[in-house]
Design a protein around this motif. Structure first.
Motif, PDB file in Angstrom:
ATOM      1  N   LEU A  60       0.907  -1.409  -0.240  1.00 37.56           N
ATOM      2  CA  LEU A  60       0.169   0.240  -0.242  1.00 37.56           C
ATOM      3  C   LEU A  60       0.657   1.165   0.094  1.00 37.56           C
ATOM      4  O   LEU A  60       0.293   1.748  -0.822  1.00 37.56           O
ATOM      5  CB  LEU A  60      -0.701  -0.341   1.484  1.00 37.56           C
ATOM      6  CG  LEU A  60      -2.369   0.753   0.865  1.00 37.56           C
ATOM      7  CD1 LEU A  60      -2.909  -0.292   0.367  1.00 37.56           C
ATOM      8  CD2 LEU A  60      -3.358   0.447   2.617  1.00 37.56           C
ATOM      9  N   LEU A 110       4.178   1.617  -0.787  1.00 40.66           N
ATOM     10  CA  LEU A 110       5.038   1.627  -2.014  1.00 40.66           C
ATOM     11  C   LEU A 110       3.662   2.263  -3.291  1.00 40.66           C
ATOM     12  O   LEU A 110       3.955   2.531  -3.979  1.00 40.66           O
ATOM     13  CB  LEU A 110       5.286  -0.001  -2.455  1.00 40.66           C
ATOM     14  CG  LEU A 110       6.393  -0.244  -1.723  1.00 40.66           C
ATOM     15  CD1 LEU A 110       6.796  -2.075  -2.559  1.00 40.66           C
ATOM     16  CD2 LEU A 110       7.393   0.436  -2.120  1.00 40.66           C
ATOM     17  N   ASN A 111       2.329   1.926  -3.314  1.00 35.84           N
ATOM     18  CA  ASN A 111       1.288   2.143  -4.531  1.00 35.84           C
ATOM     19  C   ASN A 111       1.120   3.660  -3.841  1.00 35.84           C
ATOM     20  O   ASN A 111       0.539   4.300  -4.646  1.00 35.84           O
ATOM     21  CB  ASN A 111       0.156   1.488  -4.144  1.00 35.84           C
ATOM     22  CG  ASN A 111      -0.405   0.398  -4.772  1.00 35.84           C
ATOM     23  OD1 ASN A 111       0.694   0.403  -6.143  1.00 35.84           O
ATOM     24  ND2 ASN A 111      -0.628  -0.401  -4.494  1.00 35.84           N
ATOM     25  N   ASN A 132       4.102   5.333  -5.619  1.00 39.32           N
ATOM     26  CA  ASN A 132       4.028   5.400  -6.856  1.00 39.32           C
ATOM     27  C   ASN A 132       3.388   6.505  -7.517  1.00 39.32           C
ATOM     28  O   ASN A 132       3.234   7.399  -8.984  1.00 39.32           O
ATOM     29  CB  ASN A 132       3.580   4.071  -7.876  1.00 39.32           C
ATOM     30  CG  ASN A 132       4.257   3.187  -7.704  1.00 39.32           C
ATOM     31  OD1 ASN A 132       6.150   3.539  -8.048  1.00 39.32           O
ATOM     32  ND2 ASN A 132       4.618   1.826  -7.708  1.00 39.32           N
ATOM     33  N   LEU A 133       2.193   7.127  -7.040  1.00 36.22           N
ATOM     34  CA  LEU A 133       1.135   7.682  -7.104  1.00 36.22           C
ATOM     35  C   LEU A 133       1.629   9.417  -6.914  1.00 36.22           C
ATOM     36  O   LEU A 133       1.369   9.835  -7.784  1.00 36.22           O
ATOM     37  CB  LEU A 133      -0.156   7.542  -6.065  1.00 36.22           C
ATOM     38  CG  LEU A 133      -1.827   8.904  -6.853  1.00 36.22           C
ATOM     39  CD1 LEU A 133      -1.901   8.350  -7.958  1.00 36.22           C
ATOM     40  CD2 LEU A 133      -2.413   8.454  -5.178  1.00 36.22           C
ATOM     41  N   ALA A 135       3.733   9.422 -10.435  1.00 41.57           N
ATOM     42  CA  ALA A 135       2.856   9.550 -11.946  1.00 41.57           C
ATOM     43  C   ALA A 135       2.772  11.344 -11.420  1.00 41.57           C
ATOM     44  O   ALA A 135       2.154  11.539 -12.557  1.00 41.57           O
ATOM     45  CB  ALA A 135       1.721   8.434 -11.370  1.00 41.57           C
ATOM     46  N   THR A 136       2.078  12.130 -10.770  1.00 48.69           N
ATOM     47  CA  THR A 136       1.517  12.788 -10.283  1.00 48.69           C
ATOM     48  C   THR A 136       2.431  14.053 -10.724  1.00 48.69           C
ATOM     49  O   THR A 136       1.740  14.964 -11.739  1.00 48.69           O
ATOM     50  CB  THR A 136       1.124  13.173  -9.025  1.00 48.69           C
ATOM     51  OG1 THR A 136       0.113  12.262  -8.731  1.00 48.69           O
ATOM     52  CG2 THR A 136       0.028  15.107  -8.653  1.00 48.69           C
ATOM     53  N   MET A 137       3.632  14.391  -9.982  1.00 44.38           N
ATOM     54  CA  MET A 137       4.475  14.921 -10.166  1.00 44.38           C
ATOM     55  C   MET A 137       5.483  14.466 -11.884  1.00 44.38           C
ATOM     56  O   MET A 137       5.207  15.936 -12.722  1.00 44.38           O
ATOM     57  CB  MET A 137       6.136  14.640  -9.480  1.00 44.38           C
ATOM     58  CG  MET A 137       5.554  14.770  -7.889  1.00 44.38           C
ATOM     59  SD  MET A 137       4.287  16.287  -7.492  1.00 44.38           S
ATOM     60  CE  MET A 137       5.588  17.641  -8.269  1.00 44.38           C
ATOM     61  N   VAL A 174       6.989   8.367 -13.286  1.00 41.35           N
ATOM     62  CA  VAL A 174       7.088   7.597 -14.777  1.00 41.35           C
ATOM     63  C   VAL A 174       8.079   6.733 -14.581  1.00 41.35           C
ATOM     64  O   VAL A 174       7.480   4.859 -14.433  1.00 41.35           O
ATOM     65  CB  VAL A 174       6.056   7.216 -16.058  1.00 41.35           C
ATOM     66  CG1 VAL A 174       5.954   6.084 -16.972  1.00 41.35           C
ATOM     67  CG2 VAL A 174       4.917   8.880 -15.364  1.00 41.35           C
ATOM     68  N   ALA A 204       8.371   5.458 -11.605  1.00 41.82           N
ATOM     69  CA  ALA A 204       7.200   4.117 -10.413  1.00 41.82           C
ATOM     70  C   ALA A 204       6.837   2.832 -11.394  1.00 41.82           C
ATOM     71  O   ALA A 204       7.146   2.102 -10.393  1.00 41.82           O
ATOM     72  CB  ALA A 204       5.741   4.654 -10.661  1.00 41.82           C
ATOM     73  N   PHE A 205       7.783   2.812 -12.341  1.00 40.65           N
ATOM     74  CA  PHE A 205       7.378   1.429 -12.789  1.00 40.65           C
ATOM     75  C   PHE A 205       8.963   0.919 -12.723  1.00 40.65           C
ATOM     76  O   PHE A 205       8.688  -0.491 -11.705  1.00 40.65           O
ATOM     77  CB  PHE A 205       7.955   1.653 -14.711  1.00 40.65           C
ATOM     78  CG  PHE A 205       8.331   0.085 -15.239  1.00 40.65           C
ATOM     79  CD1 PHE A 205       7.347  -0.323 -15.559  1.00 40.65           C
ATOM     80  CD2 PHE A 205       9.685   0.116 -15.950  1.00 40.65           C
ATOM     81  CE1 PHE A 205       7.733  -1.754 -16.143  1.00 40.65           C
ATOM     82  CE2 PHE A 205       9.819  -1.072 -16.966  1.00 40.65           C
ATOM     83  CZ  PHE A 205       8.850  -2.143 -16.600  1.00 40.65           C
ATOM     84  N   LEU A 206       9.857   1.415 -11.931  1.00 46.01           N
ATOM     85  CA  LEU A 206      11.116   0.590 -11.432  1.00 46.01           C
ATOM     86  C   LEU A 206      10.098  -0.409 -10.230  1.00 46.01           C
ATOM     87  O   LEU A 206      10.853  -0.656  -9.689  1.00 46.01           O
ATOM     88  CB  LEU A 206      12.408   1.560 -11.433  1.00 46.01           C
ATOM     89  CG  LEU A 206      12.961   2.112 -12.757  1.00 46.01           C
ATOM     90  CD1 LEU A 206      14.190   3.039 -12.633  1.00 46.01           C
ATOM     91  CD2 LEU A 206      13.451   0.828 -13.728  1.00 46.01           C
ATOM     92  N   VAL A 207      10.038   1.199  -9.820  1.00 44.99           N
ATOM     93  CA  VAL A 207       9.861   0.431  -7.797  1.00 44.99           C
ATOM     94  C   VAL A 207       7.996  -0.384  -7.812  1.00 44.99           C
ATOM     95  O   VAL A 207       8.058  -0.977  -7.590  1.00 44.99           O
ATOM     96  CB  VAL A 207       8.486   2.214  -7.759  1.00 44.99           C
ATOM     97  CG1 VAL A 207       7.339   0.989  -6.469  1.00 44.99           C
ATOM     98  CG2 VAL A 207       9.732   2.854  -6.952  1.00 44.99           C
ATOM     99  N   ILE A 208       7.728  -0.830  -9.647  1.00 46.00           N
ATOM    100  CA  ILE A 208       6.833  -1.836  -9.443  1.00 46.00           C
ATOM    101  C   ILE A 208       7.428  -2.474  -9.775  1.00 46.00           C
ATOM    102  O   ILE A 208       7.264  -3.826  -9.153  1.00 46.00           O
ATOM    103  CB  ILE A 208       6.019  -1.677 -10.766  1.00 46.00           C
ATOM    104  CG1 ILE A 208       4.846  -0.487 -10.300  1.00 46.00           C
ATOM    105  CG2 ILE A 208       5.105  -2.936 -11.170  1.00 46.00           C
ATOM    106  CD1 ILE A 208       3.877  -0.463 -11.508  1.00 46.00           C
TER     107      ILE A 208
END
Lengths: 168, 101
Positions: free
Chosen positions: B38, B40-41, B44-45, B48-50, B60, B63-67
């Protein structure tokens, strides 16, 4: 757009509370699936279609299926998370209020600064979202991508090793 | 731009805080893992916002690397939890103190 954001934001908050507060781990996992799907919708609102797809495939698909399988396999007791008369919730809520206040204060006192880049929505739409991100991943971010692939390999080897090994 | 960046970031902070509360309060290791997901998500949000409001792709990509890293982390973590379960120990993070001995 604003109404849609409000609906999805409320959905996100409710499902996040469900992840924390449900007693049975299976309900926690299903709340988390709902939360991740809502987050994918937010990514779509933020013009990040690639993240939307990755979120649904990797998180809501792979990771949560793993969680649900493990929960179904192990059938953990529901009452493990709450001691009778436990005081963890009080500490947790106090911590949460202080932490959220700090985050909000940081956000509103310092404002948002940053150097805008060249990738406006029009530029991305002209080339295609996935194409733009793919080019960025394999040119500017090539080294992190390679390191991440090694990390995935190590994680797979580690998981197989842990599954084969018997601990006493 | 109809929705201001602040609302996305505040939502991200709220989800992160809920995840942190769950991380500290819950005692089932699987649920603790879910709370980490939760958090980490939520991050990520924010990424993506920034990324969206600064017209940049870095958020982006990050965030992909974090996923990806989160997927690897979940695989190893769940393997360890299954091993602990197989060993017949109680599934309670307060009771798992074998490393201390």
């Amino acid at each position: 757009m604003v109404v849609g954001f409000a609906i999805v934001a409320a959905w996100e908050l409710v499902t996040a509370i469900g992840v924390v507060a449900f007693r049975k781990p299976m309900y926690n996992a299903l709340s988390l699936v709902a939360n991740m799907l809502g987050l994918a919708v937010l990514f779509l609102m933020l013009n990040a279609q690639f993240l939307f797809a990755a979120q649904i495939i990797v998180y809501a698909g792979a990771v949560m299926v793993l969680f649900v399988f493990i929960i179904a396999l192990m059938n953990p007791q529901a009452d493990i998370s709450f001691r009778p008369g436990g005081t963890e919730w009080i500490y947790g809520v106090v911590f949460g209020v202080v932490f959220a206040a700090l985050l909000a204060a940081l956000l509103f006192n310092h404002g948002l600064t940053g150097r805008p880049g060249a990738f406006t929505p029009e530029v991305i739409a002209a080339a295609g979202n996935v194409q733009t991100i793919g080019i960025a991943l394999y040119t500017r971010f090539l080294f992190p991508v390679e390191v991440t692939s090694v990390l995935l390999l190590v994680a797979a080897v580690g998981a197989v090793y842990l599954a084969m090994r018997r601990i006493r | 731009m109809p929705v201001p960046a602040y609302s996305f970031l505040l939502l991200s902070g709220a989800i992160f805080t809920l995840g942190a509360i769950g991380f500290m309060v819950r005692r089932n290791p699987l649920v603790v893992f879910m709370c980490i997901e939760l958090m980490l998500n939520a991050v990520n949000l924010a990424f993506a916002t920034m990324s969206r409001y600064l017209n940049s792709l870095d958020g982006v990509v990050f965030a992909f690397l974090v996923i990806t890293v989160a997927a690897a982390e979940v695989v190893v973590g769940i393997a360890i939890i299954v091993q602990v379960y197989r060993a017949g120990r109680q599934m309670d993070v307060d009771e798992l103190d074998l490393m201390k001995e």
